[in-house]
Design a protein around this motif. Structure first.
Motif, PDB file in Angstrom:
ATOM      1  N   SER A  49     -29.798  20.288  14.996  1.00  9.60           N
ATOM      2  CA  SER A  49     -29.416  20.267  16.407  1.00  9.60           C
ATOM      3  C   SER A  49     -29.056  18.849  16.861  1.00  9.60           C
ATOM      4  CB  SER A  49     -30.560  20.808  17.258  1.00  9.60           C
ATOM      5  OG  SER A  49     -30.253  20.728  18.623  1.00  9.60           O
ATOM      6  N   LYS A  50     -29.855  17.868  16.459  1.00 11.50           N
ATOM      7  CA  LYS A  50     -29.568  16.480  16.831  1.00 11.50           C
ATOM      8  C   LYS A  50     -28.245  16.009  16.233  1.00 11.50           C
ATOM      9  CE  LYS A  50     -34.352  14.954  17.364  1.00 11.50           C
ATOM     10  NZ  LYS A  50     -35.404  14.071  16.816  1.00 11.50           N
ATOM     11  N   ILE A  51     -27.977  16.409  14.992  1.00  9.15           N
ATOM     12  CA  ILE A  51     -26.708  16.061  14.345  1.00  9.15           C
ATOM     13  C   ILE A  51     -25.545  16.653  15.134  1.00  9.15           C
ATOM     14  CG2 ILE A  51     -25.258  16.511  12.323  1.00  9.15           C
ATOM     15  CD1 ILE A  51     -27.859  16.302  10.634  1.00  9.15           C
ATOM     16  N   CYS A  52     -25.679  17.920  15.489  1.00  8.65           N
ATOM     17  CA  CYS A  52     -24.592  18.594  16.212  1.00  8.65           C
ATOM     18  C   CYS A  52     -24.361  17.999  17.594  1.00  8.65           C
ATOM     19  CB  CYS A  52     -24.884  20.088  16.309  1.00  8.65           C
ATOM     20  SG  CYS A  52     -24.744  20.937  14.725  1.00  8.65           S
ATOM     21  N   VAL A  53     -25.430  17.654  18.279  1.00  8.55           N
ATOM     22  CA  VAL A  53     -25.285  17.036  19.603  1.00  8.55           C
ATOM     23  C   VAL A  53     -24.585  15.686  19.465  1.00  8.55           C
ATOM     24  CG1 VAL A  53     -26.563  15.968  21.511  1.00  8.55           C
ATOM     25  CG2 VAL A  53     -27.201  18.243  20.693  1.00  8.55           C
ATOM     26  N   TYR A  54     -25.031  14.884  18.510  1.00  4.42           N
ATOM     27  CA  TYR A  54     -24.473  13.539  18.357  1.00  4.42           C
ATOM     28  C   TYR A  54     -23.010  13.579  17.920  1.00  4.42           C
ATOM     29  CZ  TYR A  54     -24.366   8.547  17.612  1.00  4.42           C
ATOM     30  OH  TYR A  54     -24.058   7.212  17.700  1.00  4.42           O
ATOM     31  N   LEU A  55     -22.675  14.515  17.011  1.00  2.00           N
ATOM     32  CA  LEU A  55     -21.304  14.594  16.499  1.00  2.00           C
ATOM     33  C   LEU A  55     -20.431  15.555  17.304  1.00  2.00           C
ATOM     34  CD1 LEU A  55     -21.969  14.638  12.642  1.00  2.00           C
ATOM     35  CD2 LEU A  55     -21.287  12.697  14.074  1.00  2.00           C
ATOM     36  N   ASP A  56     -21.013  16.156  18.346  1.00  2.00           N
ATOM     37  CA  ASP A  56     -20.285  17.111  19.196  1.00  2.00           C
ATOM     38  C   ASP A  56     -19.637  18.197  18.340  1.00  2.00           C
ATOM     39  OD1 ASP A  56     -19.336  18.232  21.555  1.00  2.00           O
ATOM     40  OD2 ASP A  56     -17.455  17.105  21.459  1.00  2.00           O
ATOM     41  N   CYS A  57     -20.483  18.898  17.575  1.00  2.00           N
ATOM     42  CA  CYS A  57     -19.974  19.951  16.702  1.00  2.00           C
ATOM     43  C   CYS A  57     -20.966  21.102  16.669  1.00  2.00           C
ATOM     44  CB  CYS A  57     -19.751  19.406  15.290  1.00  2.00           C
ATOM     45  SG  CYS A  57     -21.261  18.865  14.444  1.00  2.00           S
ATOM     46  N   LYS A  58     -20.674  22.101  15.867  1.00  2.00           N
ATOM     47  CA  LYS A  58     -21.537  23.264  15.704  1.00  2.00           C
ATOM     48  C   LYS A  58     -22.100  23.256  14.287  1.00  2.00           C
ATOM     49  CE  LYS A  58     -19.029  25.994  19.032  1.00  2.00           C
ATOM     50  NZ  LYS A  58     -18.312  27.219  19.316  1.00  2.00           N
ATOM     51  N   PRO A  59     -23.209  23.949  14.054  1.00  2.00           N
ATOM     52  CA  PRO A  59     -23.799  23.990  12.710  1.00  2.00           C
ATOM     53  C   PRO A  59     -22.790  24.414  11.628  1.00  2.00           C
ATOM     54  CG  PRO A  59     -25.354  24.885  14.258  1.00  2.00           C
ATOM     55  CD  PRO A  59     -24.072  24.650  15.021  1.00  2.00           C
ATOM     56  N   GLY A  60     -21.887  25.313  11.963  1.00  2.00           N
ATOM     57  CA  GLY A  60     -20.877  25.761  11.006  1.00  2.00           C
ATOM     58  C   GLY A  60     -19.867  24.696  10.634  1.00  2.00           C
ATOM     59  N   ASP A  61     -19.788  23.651  11.434  1.00  2.00           N
ATOM     60  CA  ASP A  61     -18.915  22.518  11.106  1.00  2.00           C
ATOM     61  C   ASP A  61     -19.572  21.607  10.068  1.00  2.00           C
ATOM     62  OD1 ASP A  61     -17.028  23.333  13.031  1.00  2.00           O
ATOM     63  OD2 ASP A  61     -18.041  22.193  14.599  1.00  2.00           O
ATOM     64  N   VAL A  62     -20.897  21.636  10.019  1.00  5.59           N
ATOM     65  CA  VAL A  62     -21.665  20.765   9.123  1.00  5.59           C
ATOM     66  C   VAL A  62     -22.022  21.498   7.828  1.00  5.59           C
ATOM     67  CG1 VAL A  62     -23.799  19.438   8.879  1.00  5.59           C
ATOM     68  CG2 VAL A  62     -22.596  19.484  11.081  1.00  5.59           C
ATOM     69  N   LEU A  63     -22.364  22.781   7.950  1.00  2.85           N
ATOM     70  CA  LEU A  63     -22.768  23.580   6.787  1.00  2.85           C
ATOM     71  C   LEU A  63     -21.810  24.751   6.600  1.00  2.85           C
ATOM     72  CD1 LEU A  63     -26.589  23.811   7.584  1.00  2.85           C
ATOM     73  CD2 LEU A  63     -25.465  22.226   6.030  1.00  2.85           C
ATOM     74  N   ASP A  64     -21.524  25.053   5.354  1.00  4.38           N
ATOM     75  CA  ASP A  64     -20.641  26.172   5.034  1.00  4.38           C
ATOM     76  C   ASP A  64     -21.267  26.961   3.891  1.00  4.38           C
ATOM     77  OD1 ASP A  64     -18.468  27.842   5.167  1.00  4.38           O
ATOM     78  OD2 ASP A  64     -17.066  26.438   4.243  1.00  4.38           O
ATOM     79  N   PHE A  65     -20.923  28.224   3.787  1.00 10.31           N
ATOM     80  CA  PHE A  65     -21.429  29.096   2.732  1.00 10.31           C
ATOM     81  C   PHE A  65     -20.264  29.564   1.880  1.00 10.31           C
ATOM     82  CE2 PHE A  65     -22.400  33.330   1.088  1.00 10.31           C
ATOM     83  CZ  PHE A  65     -23.559  33.059   0.373  1.00 10.31           C
TER      84      PHE A  65
END
Length: 68
Positions: A49-65
């Protein structure tokens, strides 16, 4: 591993250094590096959550399956 970590891509898009992000989210640069390389077994939702807030993104932008 079918989970792909795209944190380095998001950091590059936002022009954020590892040191800057690590300080902002409260982890060490070493742990952030392990996360970026996918060498961790898990990540806390709070950290994600902190990563997403700081980078202004969603979890799916950081992690993929990827289903092989």
């Amino acid at each position: 591993m079918p989970i792909i970590v795209r944190l380095d891509v998001m950091m590059a898009r936002q022009k954020v250094s590892g040191k800057e992000l690590a300080q902002a989210i409260g982890v060490t640069e070493a742990n952030l590096s392990l996360l970026k390389r996918g060498h961790v077994k898990g990540i806390r939702f709070e950290t994600l959550s902190k990563i997403c807030v700081y980078l202004d993104c969603k979890p799916g932008d950081v992690l993929d399956f990827v289903d092989d």
